[in-house]
Design an enzyme around this catalytic site. Structure first.
Site, mmCIF file in Angstrom:
data_model
loop_
_atom_site.group_PDB
_atom_site.id
_atom_site.type_symbol
_atom_site.label_atom_id
_atom_site.label_comp_id
_atom_site.label_asym_id
_atom_site.label_seq_id
_atom_site.Cartn_x
_atom_site.Cartn_y
_atom_site.Cartn_z
ATOM 1 N N GLY A 70 -8.861 -17.544 -10.074
ATOM 2 C CA GLY A 70 -10.238 -16.635 -9.583
ATOM 3 C C GLY A 70 -10.087 -15.133 -11.096
ATOM 4 O O GLY A 70 -11.329 -14.868 -10.997
ATOM 5 N N THR A 71 -8.556 -14.929 -10.850
ATOM 6 C CA THR A 71 -9.014 -13.568 -11.732
ATOM 7 C C THR A 71 -9.090 -14.384 -13.374
ATOM 8 O O THR A 71 -9.920 -13.638 -13.716
ATOM 9 C CB THR A 71 -6.991 -13.563 -12.117
ATOM 10 N N ASN A 150 -13.455 -8.313 -0.805
ATOM 11 C CA ASN A 150 -12.204 -8.854 -0.060
ATOM 12 C C ASN A 150 -11.540 -7.973 0.418
ATOM 13 O O ASN A 150 -10.302 -8.176 1.463
ATOM 14 C CB ASN A 150 -11.104 -8.711 -1.907
ATOM 15 N N GLN A 178 -13.293 -15.186 -2.403
ATOM 16 C CA GLN A 178 -13.708 -14.958 -0.786
ATOM 17 C C GLN A 178 -15.103 -15.257 -0.454
ATOM 18 O O GLN A 178 -14.572 -16.486 0.155
ATOM 19 C CB GLN A 178 -13.112 -12.921 -0.415
ATOM 20 N N HIS A 200 -6.474 -20.586 -3.914
ATOM 21 C CA HIS A 200 -5.714 -20.280 -2.607
ATOM 22 C C HIS A 200 -6.409 -19.998 -1.946
ATOM 23 O O HIS A 200 -5.500 -19.102 -0.583
ATOM 24 C CB HIS A 200 -4.204 -20.139 -3.192
ATOM 25 N N THR A 236 -3.689 -27.074 -21.668
ATOM 26 C CA THR A 236 -3.495 -29.033 -20.451
ATOM 27 C C THR A 236 -3.668 -28.456 -19.476
ATOM 28 O O THR A 236 -3.002 -27.092 -18.956
ATOM 29 C CB THR A 236 -1.892 -29.738 -20.221
ATOM 30 N N CYS A 318 -0.969 -1.181 -3.155
ATOM 31 C CA CYS A 318 -0.366 -0.778 -3.014
ATOM 32 C C CYS A 318 0.749 -0.245 -4.454
ATOM 33 O O CYS A 318 1.143 -1.265 -4.184
ATOM 34 C CB CYS A 318 0.420 -0.808 -1.571
HETATM 35 N N1 PLP Z 1 -11.566 -11.706 -6.879
HETATM 36 C C1 PLP Z 1 -11.170 -11.972 -5.454
HETATM 37 C C2 PLP Z 1 -12.966 -11.052 -4.900
HETATM 38 C C3 PLP Z 1 -10.233 -11.682 -4.535
HETATM 39 O O1 PLP Z 1 -9.612 -11.688 -3.713
HETATM 40 C C4 PLP Z 1 -9.280 -12.052 -5.591
HETATM 41 C C5 PLP Z 1 -7.853 -12.510 -5.169
HETATM 42 O O2 PLP Z 1 -7.409 -11.728 -4.285
HETATM 43 C C6 PLP Z 1 -9.718 -12.962 -6.731
HETATM 44 C C7 PLP Z 1 -10.351 -12.274 -7.535
HETATM 45 C C8 PLP Z 1 -8.039 -13.076 -7.903
HETATM 46 O O3 PLP Z 1 -8.069 -14.474 -7.335
HETATM 47 P P1 PLP Z 1 -7.370 -14.896 -8.211
HETATM 48 O O4 PLP Z 1 -5.859 -14.656 -6.813
HETATM 49 O O5 PLP Z 1 -7.007 -16.728 -7.987
HETATM 50 O O6 PLP Z 1 -6.108 -14.236 -9.428
#
Ligand code: PLP
Length: 381
Positions: A70-71, A150, A178, A200, A236, A318
Site C-alpha cells: 500500500g505504501t 486505519n 483498509q 496483507h 521483476t 509509537c
Molecule cells: N494506507 C493505510 C490506510 C494503511 O492502513 C496502511 C497499512 O497500515 C498502508 C497505507 C500501508 O500499506 P502497506 O503496509 O502495504 O505498505
C-alpha cells in the site's frame, strides 16, 4: 493461543492463500519476462491474478499495477500524478487524517515546491465535501482522500468526493488499503482515478499491493528500470505474492463482514468507565473498534493486554520511550492528554463472541490496574 485483535495492522495469511502461492515459490519459478516455458508459466500466474483482481473491483486488467504494498501504491499515485500534471499546476489536496504513506509523500512534494492543502475533518474524522470543493483551484491537479481511516475506522464520503473531482476535472486518488479488506473498492461508483490496495490487510501476503490506475491517466513512474507493469513500475514481478493477493481477495469478498461483533464490542467498551468511542458510530470499517480511555497510556495498556494474551494496538505510531499523540486523534478534536489513552481493536474472520467477552473483561481489569498504579493520572485526562 493469544486473541489476535490487530487485523488492521496485518491479517494472518490464510491457508488457502498459502496453498495457491506455493507452486509459484517452487516449480513455477520462471521470470514472467522470459520467453521460455518457465517464464510463460509464471506470466500466466501473474496475468490470471491481475484479471481476478480487476474483475473483482470492476476494472480492466491493464488498470492494475502491482506494487510492493500500500505504501508504494500511495507513493506512485501521488508523486506519479503530481509530477505528470506539474505543468498544469502544483496544488494537491489531502486530509489531515491520512496514513503516513500519504502524509509523508505529500510532505516530500511540499519540499519540492508543491502546495499541499490538508483538509480538516469533523469530530468523527470525516471530510466535508463542500470544503473540498471550495479548496480546489485552477492549479489543483490531485485530491488524495482515504476511503477508510486505519486508526479510527471512519469511512469517507468517497462517492461524493469523486463526483466533485470529476466535475472539476481533478484526479481523485483514494487509499483503500483498509476499506478494501471487507468489500471490493468500486472505481466507478467512487468515480476514482486511482485506488491503493494492499494484500496483507485481507489475508494475503505482506509486500504486495496494487494501484488501480484509470486508463488514460498520465503518470510518471517512480521506479525506473525495465518495462514491467506497462512501464509504470519497473522490477521483476513478485508472482507468488500476486497469486496470493488474488486468492485472498476472492476469499475475502465471498464472506460476510463482522459488523455485528464490532457493534457489540463498541457498546461493551463504551460501557466501561472513562471510555469513549473514537470515529464514526456507523460509517466505519466493518472490523474496527477504537476508543480513548481516561487515565492510562495506550502503550502501557497494549503491553498489559499482551501479557494477558490479547494482541491489540494503540492505533498510532509509537517510538521507543515516547508515544507521539496520534495526528488523527488530534485532528478529530481529542485533546493531547486523552489522545494518549487510545486503544484500537480490529477483528478478523476468525474472531468469535467468546474472544470478545474475554477481551472486554481483560481490558477492564488491565485499565483498573494501570489506573491504580498511576493514581495521579486518573481524572487528569
Ligand atoms: N494506507 C493505510 C490506510 C494503511 O492502513 C496502511 C497499512 O497500515 C498502508 C497505507 C500501508 O500499506 P502497506 O503496509 O502495504 O505498505
Amino acid at each position: 493461543m493469544a486473541i489476535y485483535l490487530d487485523h488492521a495492522a496485518t491479517s494472518p495469511l490464510r491457508p488457502e492463500v498459502l496453498e495457491a502461492m506455493l507452486p509459484y515459490l517452487a516449480e513455477h519459478h520462471g521470470n514472467p519476462s522470459s520467453i521460455h516455458a518457465s517464464g510463460r508459466r509464471a506470466r500466466q500466474g501473474l496475468d490470471e491474478s491481475r484479471e481476478i483482481i480487476a474483475q473483482l473491483i470492476g476494472a480492466k486488467p491493464r488498470e492494475i499495477v502491482f506494487t510492493a504494498g500500500g505504501t508504494e501504491a500511495d507513493n506512485l499515485a501521488i508523486k506519479g500524478v503530481a509530477w505528470a500534471a506539474s505543468a498544469k499546476g502544483r496544488h494537491v489536496i489531502t486530509s489531515s487524517v491520512e496514513h503516513k504513506a500519504v502524509m509523508n509523500t505529500c510532505a516530500i512534494l511540499s519540499r519540492q515546491g508543491f502546495q499541499i492543502t490538508y483538509l480538516p475533518v469533523d469530530r468523527y474524522g470525516r471530510v466535508d465535501p463542500a470544503e473540498l470543493e471550495a479548496a480546489i483551484t485552477e492549479r489543483t491537479t490531485l485530491v488524495s482522500i482515504m476511503a477508510a481511516n486505519n486508526e479510527v475506522g471512519t469511512l469517507q464520503p468517497v462517492a461524493e468526493i469523486g463526483a466533485i473531482c470529476r466535475e472539476r476535472k481533478v484526479v481523485f486518488h483514494t487509499d483503500a488499503v483498509q476499506a478494501a479488506a471487507f468489500g471490493p473498492p468500486a472505481p466507478d461508483a467512487w468515480q476514482a482515478t486511482l485506488i491503493s490496495l494492499s494484500a496483507h490487510k485481507l489475508g494475503g501476503p505482506k509486500g504486495i499491493g496494487a494501484l488501480y490506475v484509470r486508463q488514460g491517466t498520465p503518470m510518471v513512474a517512480q521506479t525506473n528500470g525495465g518495462a514491467q507493469e506497462r512501464q509504470r513500475r519497473a522490477g521483476t514481478e513478485n508472482v507468488a505474492a500476486a497469486v496470493g493477493f488474488a486468492a485472498a481477495m476472492q476469499l475475502a469478498y465471498g464472506e460476510s463482514p463482522p459488523n455485528a461483533l464490532r457493534d457489540w464490542l463498541l457498546d461493551a467498551l463504551a460501557a466501561l468507565p472513562g471510555v469513549a468511542v473514537t470515529g464514526h458510530p456507523t460509517e466505519r470499517l466493518a472490523n474496527s473498534a477504537s476508543v480513548v480511555i481516561d487515565g492510562i497510556e495506550g502503550g502501557d495498556l497494549v503491553a498489559a493486554l499482551d501479557l494477558e494474551g490479547v494482541e491489540a494496538s494503540t492505533g498510532s505510531a509509537c517510538t521507543t520511550g515516547s508515544v507521539e499523540p496520534s495526528h488523527v486523534l488530534l485532528a478529530i478534536g481529542i485533546d493531547e492528554a486523552r489522545a494518549h489513552g487510545s486503544l484500537r481493536l480490529t477483528l478478523g474472520r476468525g474472531t468469535t463472541q467468546a474472544d470478545l467477552d474475554r477481551t472486554v473483561a481483560i481490558v477492564e481489569a488491565c485499565v483498573e490496574r494501570l489506573r491504580a498504579s498511576a493514581p495521579s493520572m486518573v481524572g487528569s485526562a
